[in-house]
Each structure stands twice: as structure tokens, then as C-alpha cells.
Design a protein around this motif. Structure first.
Motif, PDB file in Angstrom:
ATOM      1  N   ALA A   4       0.163  21.193  10.755  1.00 46.83           N
ATOM      2  CA  ALA A   4      -1.289  21.354  10.588  1.00 46.83           C
ATOM      3  C   ALA A   4      -1.721  22.748  11.037  1.00 46.83           C
ATOM      4  CB  ALA A   4      -2.034  20.283  11.372  1.00 46.83           C
ATOM      5  N   GLY A   5      -1.169  23.200  12.149  1.00 54.11           N
ATOM      6  CA  GLY A   5      -1.482  24.548  12.623  1.00 54.11           C
ATOM      7  C   GLY A   5      -1.023  25.621  11.653  1.00 54.11           C
ATOM      8  N   ARG A   6       0.088  25.331  10.951  1.00 56.82           N
ATOM      9  CA  ARG A   6       0.631  26.301   9.993  1.00 56.82           C
ATOM     10  C   ARG A   6       0.057  26.123   8.581  1.00 56.82           C
ATOM     11  NH1 ARG A   6       5.161  24.331  12.611  1.00 56.82           N
ATOM     12  NH2 ARG A   6       5.774  23.149  10.766  1.00 56.82           N
ATOM     13  N   GLY A  39      -4.826  18.720  19.943  1.00 60.76           N
ATOM     14  CA  GLY A  39      -5.189  18.810  21.343  1.00 60.76           C
ATOM     15  C   GLY A  39      -6.651  19.175  21.505  1.00 60.76           C
ATOM     16  N   LEU A  40      -7.048  19.388  22.754  1.00 58.17           N
ATOM     17  CA  LEU A  40      -8.446  19.674  23.063  1.00 58.17           C
ATOM     18  C   LEU A  40      -8.522  20.740  24.153  1.00 58.17           C
ATOM     19  CD1 LEU A  40     -10.833  18.081  21.772  1.00 58.17           C
ATOM     20  CD2 LEU A  40     -11.076  16.893  23.950  1.00 58.17           C
ATOM     21  N   ILE A  41      -9.434  21.686  23.970  1.00 56.72           N
ATOM     22  CA  ILE A  41      -9.749  22.678  25.003  1.00 56.72           C
ATOM     23  C   ILE A  41     -11.184  22.405  25.439  1.00 56.72           C
ATOM     24  CG2 ILE A  41      -9.883  25.126  25.604  1.00 56.72           C
ATOM     25  CD1 ILE A  41      -8.243  25.677  23.009  1.00 56.72           C
ATOM     26  N   ILE A  42     -11.384  22.190  26.727  1.00 52.76           N
ATOM     27  CA  ILE A  42     -12.690  21.790  27.256  1.00 52.76           C
ATOM     28  C   ILE A  42     -13.272  22.926  28.089  1.00 52.76           C
ATOM     29  CG2 ILE A  42     -13.880  20.062  28.672  1.00 52.76           C
ATOM     30  CD1 ILE A  42     -11.319  18.255  28.097  1.00 52.76           C
ATOM     31  N   GLU A  43     -14.551  23.143  27.940  1.00 55.39           N
ATOM     32  CA  GLU A  43     -15.228  24.239  28.640  1.00 55.39           C
ATOM     33  C   GLU A  43     -15.390  23.931  30.132  1.00 55.39           C
ATOM     34  OE1 GLU A  43     -19.253  26.704  27.606  1.00 55.39           O
ATOM     35  OE2 GLU A  43     -19.471  24.542  27.920  1.00 55.39           O
ATOM     36  N   MET A  49      -0.851  27.042  17.130  1.00 53.37           N
ATOM     37  CA  MET A  49      -2.192  26.503  17.368  1.00 53.37           C
ATOM     38  C   MET A  49      -3.228  27.097  16.415  1.00 53.37           C
ATOM     39  SD  MET A  49      -5.434  26.907  18.681  1.00 53.37           S
ATOM     40  CE  MET A  49      -5.899  27.746  20.174  1.00 53.37           C
ATOM     41  N   ARG A  50      -4.110  26.223  15.903  1.00 51.13           N
ATOM     42  CA  ARG A  50      -5.188  26.653  15.012  1.00 51.13           C
ATOM     43  C   ARG A  50      -6.457  25.857  15.327  1.00 51.13           C
ATOM     44  NH1 ARG A  50      -6.777  25.383   9.582  1.00 51.13           N
ATOM     45  NH2 ARG A  50      -5.163  23.775   9.458  1.00 51.13           N
ATOM     46  N   HIS A  51      -7.583  26.547  15.341  1.00 55.43           N
ATOM     47  CA  HIS A  51      -8.880  25.915  15.616  1.00 55.43           C
ATOM     48  C   HIS A  51      -9.347  25.107  14.411  1.00 55.43           C
ATOM     49  CE1 HIS A  51     -13.028  25.574  17.146  1.00 55.43           C
ATOM     50  NE2 HIS A  51     -13.394  25.786  15.891  1.00 55.43           N
ATOM     51  N   ILE A  52      -9.899  23.925  14.675  1.00 58.36           N
ATOM     52  CA  ILE A  52     -10.416  23.067  13.598  1.00 58.36           C
ATOM     53  C   ILE A  52     -11.906  22.787  13.757  1.00 58.36           C
ATOM     54  CG2 ILE A  52     -10.333  20.766  12.553  1.00 58.36           C
ATOM     55  CD1 ILE A  52      -8.008  22.455  11.709  1.00 58.36           C
ATOM     56  N   ALA A  53     -12.328  22.363  14.938  1.00 56.34           N
ATOM     57  CA  ALA A  53     -13.724  21.963  15.119  1.00 56.34           C
ATOM     58  C   ALA A  53     -14.172  22.249  16.548  1.00 56.34           C
ATOM     59  CB  ALA A  53     -13.894  20.474  14.799  1.00 56.34           C
ATOM     60  N   GLY A  54     -15.494  22.343  16.732  1.00 52.95           N
ATOM     61  CA  GLY A  54     -16.031  22.593  18.058  1.00 52.95           C
ATOM     62  C   GLY A  54     -16.272  24.072  18.311  1.00 52.95           C
TER      63      GLY A  54
END
Length: 356
Positions: free
Chosen positions: A90-92, A104-108, A181-186
Motif C-alpha cells: 500500500a505504501g508503494r 499505522g497511526l501517528i498521533i499529535e 510509509m505513505r500518508h493516507i488521511a488526517g
């Protein structure tokens, strides 16, 4: 609408505006049915772009639906910004119609108990919703429902630092997973900060490069000494060929390593190859063609359908391999895989001698 009946904007909108998990699955099934009709009709590069546009739209919709579920369940809206990210195929942008979850998730902000509880529940709901939409759970547990892949940016930086200062197989494997890794949403800025920190870790770090290279050269033998294609000898796939691990993954791994080495941030293998071809000459001629062969073979492996959703073993069947043209393309591609592997092995031996 285009001549092949692919109205990207309308299809994308229909998916991202799905009002329920059931509606999302129905629209996915309709979209993939359309895509299957286009397989081997349009160029494989364009087909993969369309497939992955569908997956991205489904992921965006799943994130929005999970937020709505959290509000309905009394947990309220997200307590802070976050970024939903993907890894692996998916990242590629190389996901097939039957790929599993890698996310995964990155949280502020700072780690807080209330925040942790919210996103734990959110991650579990999101992973289940994606599973119901046709994305099997990752066997390696690289999923937003797992604490290892769901952290604040501060915690992510601590974890990445730990992985890149340990040179054992497992932490380096995790670090390699992160390279796609690739950004999708948020909140995209969280993903960009994450990526900046990730790539900074490779600067002037020869021991890390050697460890990554050591993981990269692991390779499944696919040609014998006479240059003949090695097929499966036993089991359910006897006589077949493992397209994913015999051809596709070795090409992905080699191109990824050279891209990381030169600070290339593109994540798709074709984009990485394009960037490498402009400035660097590490890879032999024909790698792009070999990779397209890998993509074509992978998406054409036999699949089964259950409840509208597809699954495949990623093995080309013995019957398919009787096609002389296909077998010739496969052999030529595997010869290139072997050449790349030897280049990487020489680099590894040289790096290990320097560090003695």
C-alpha cells in the motif's frame, strides 16, 4: 467518462462518501469488478494506479466511518490531530485486489492516558472495518490496532531511534518496513515530520546501512546453475512459481535499498526506478521491464472469490508456466534479479571488511 468506462472522479467520490461499512464493501466490490474487466486491457502501470486509487479511497472512507462510530459509541471526536499511514505494498502503491492490511497511526502531542485509550479503541474499530471491507489482518501485525504501530510522534521518534541503533534482524526489519510509509488521511504535517526524522537517521550511519543491506540480501533461489527457473517441488503449489517472493519482492528490496542509499523519498518502485535512472547507474538495464513483468504476473495469479472479495496465493500455476513467452520473460527477469543480488552481496562484503 473515458472510453474504457473508467470515471475515476465518480468512482472515487462514491467510495469516500460511503455512509456505512456495508455500503463501503458494496462499492468496493463494484469497483474491483470494473477493474478486473480492465486487467490486461490497459497498461499495467495505469491499472495499478487505478487499483491503488480505489484502495486509498476505501482507506479514507474507513477512517471517516471509524470516527463516526467513535462518536456514536460515546467516545466523542478525536482528542487531537492524527495521521493514518500505510506501509508495504500500500505504501508503494502496488496493492493487488487481494492484499492485506499494513498500516499505522501517528498521533499529535504528548503521550496521555485518555488519548491512548481513545486511539486504541479507534485503531481496533478501524482495523475491523478494513477487514470487513476485504483487507485481511496482517499476519505480522503491522496494523493500526497494534500498539507498536500506533504512537504519538514523540513515541514514534523514540521507537525509530531504538530500531536504528540496534543492528539485529528484527529491529532492522521494522525499519525497512517503515521505508515504504505513505500518508493516507488526517494531518499530513505529522507524516512529513515523521518522514524527515526517519530519513535523518540514515545520514552518516554506515553501520545502519550495513545492517539494512544484510537484511536486503536474503533471497529465495529462483534459478538453478543452468539458469533454469526453479518451481515448487511439493505441496499445494507443486509445479508453480512463487511470484511474490521469487520475483516481485527481490526487485522491490533491491530498488528500495538503492533509493534509501541516495535519499530518494518516493515510495513506489516505479517512481524509485525513475529517480534512480536520472542520476545513478547502480542497476542494470531492463530492471523496469522486469518489474512490470513481476507486476503483471502477480496480478494474474489464480484467485478465488468469496462474498465478492478476492484472495490469491501469489503463485503462478504450472499451467500458466507452459506459456513460452511468459516463461521467457520470467527467466530474463530472474536473471536480472540474480545480477542485482550479486551487486548487493559485493557491497555487503565490502562494507563488512571496512567495519572490521
Amino acid at each position: 467518462m473515458e472510453s474504457d468506462d473508467w470515471d475515476y472522479k465518480a468512482i472515487y467520490t462514491s467510495i469516500v462518501t460511503s455512509g456505512s461499512p456495508q455500503e463501503l464493501k458494496t462499492r468496493r466490490v463494484a469497483c474491483q469488478s470494473n477493474l478486473l474487466k480492465q486487467l490486461n486491457v490497459i497498461p499495467i502501470e495505469e491499472w495499478m494506479l487505478r487499483v491503488n486509487a480505489m484502495h486509498d479511497a476505501i482507506a479514507e472512507a474507513a477512517v471517516a466511518l471509524s470516527e463516526a462510530q467513535m462518536i456514536e459509541a460515546g467516545h466523542g471526536p478525536p482528542p487531537c490531530a492524527y495521521s493514518f499511514i500505510v506501509f508495504g505494498s500500500a505504501g508503494r502503491k502496488e496493492t493487488t485486489l487481494w492484499s492485506d492490511q499494513d498500516n499505522g497511526l501517528i498521533i499529535e502531542g504528548e503521550p496521555e492516558e485518555a488519548k491512548e485509550k481513545y486511539f486504541e479503541e479507534f485503531g481496533i474499530r478501524l482495523s475491523l472495518l478494513l477487514a470487513d471491507s476485504g483487507y485481511e489482518k496482517c499476519e505480522g501485525k503491522v496494523m493500526v490496532s497494534e500498539p507498536l504501530w500506533r504512537k504519538t510522534l514523540i513515541e514514534w521518534k523514540e521507537q525509530l531511534t531504538g530500531w536504528r541503533t540496534q543492528f539485529e534482524w528484527e529491529p532492522i526489519r521494522y525499519l525497512i518496513i517503515c521505508s515504504d510509509m505513505r500518508h493516507i488521511a488526517g494531518d499530513r504535517s505529522l507524516s512529513e515530520q515523521w518522514l524527515d526524522f526517519y530519513h535523518e537517521g540514515f545520514v552518516d550511519n554506515p553501520k545502519l546501512w550495513t545492517a539494512v543491506l544484510r537484511n536486503t540480501v536474503r533471497h529465495k533461489a529462483t534459478l538453478n546453475l543452468l539458469g533454469q527457473v526453479l518451481t515448487e517441488r511439493f505441496g499445494d503449489h507443486a509445479g508453480g512459481f512463487d511470484v511474490k517472493y521469487g520475483l516481485y519482492i527481490p526487485l522491490v528490496n533491491g530498488v528500495r535499498y538503492f533509493s534509501l542509499q541516495h535519499g530518494i523519498r518516493e515510495t513506489s518502485t516505479l517512481e524509485r526506478l525513475e529517480a534512480l535512472s536520472k542520476e545513478f547507474n547502480h542497476l542494470p538495464e531492463g530492471v523496469r521491464s522486469a518489474f512490470l513483468t513481476a507486476l503483471k504476473m502477480r496480478v494474474n495469479t489464480p484467485y478465488s472469490v468469496q462474498d465478492g472479495l478476492l484472495s490469491s496465493s501469489d503463485f503462478a500455476s504450472e499451467n500458466e508456466l507452459r506459456n513460452r513467452r511468459l516463461m521467457s520473460e520470467l527467466r530474463d527477469s530472474l536473471l536480472l534479479v540474480r545480477r542485482i543480488h550479486r551487486v548487493l552481496q559485493r557491497q555487503l562484503r565490502s562494507a563488512e571488511r571496512r567495519q572490521l
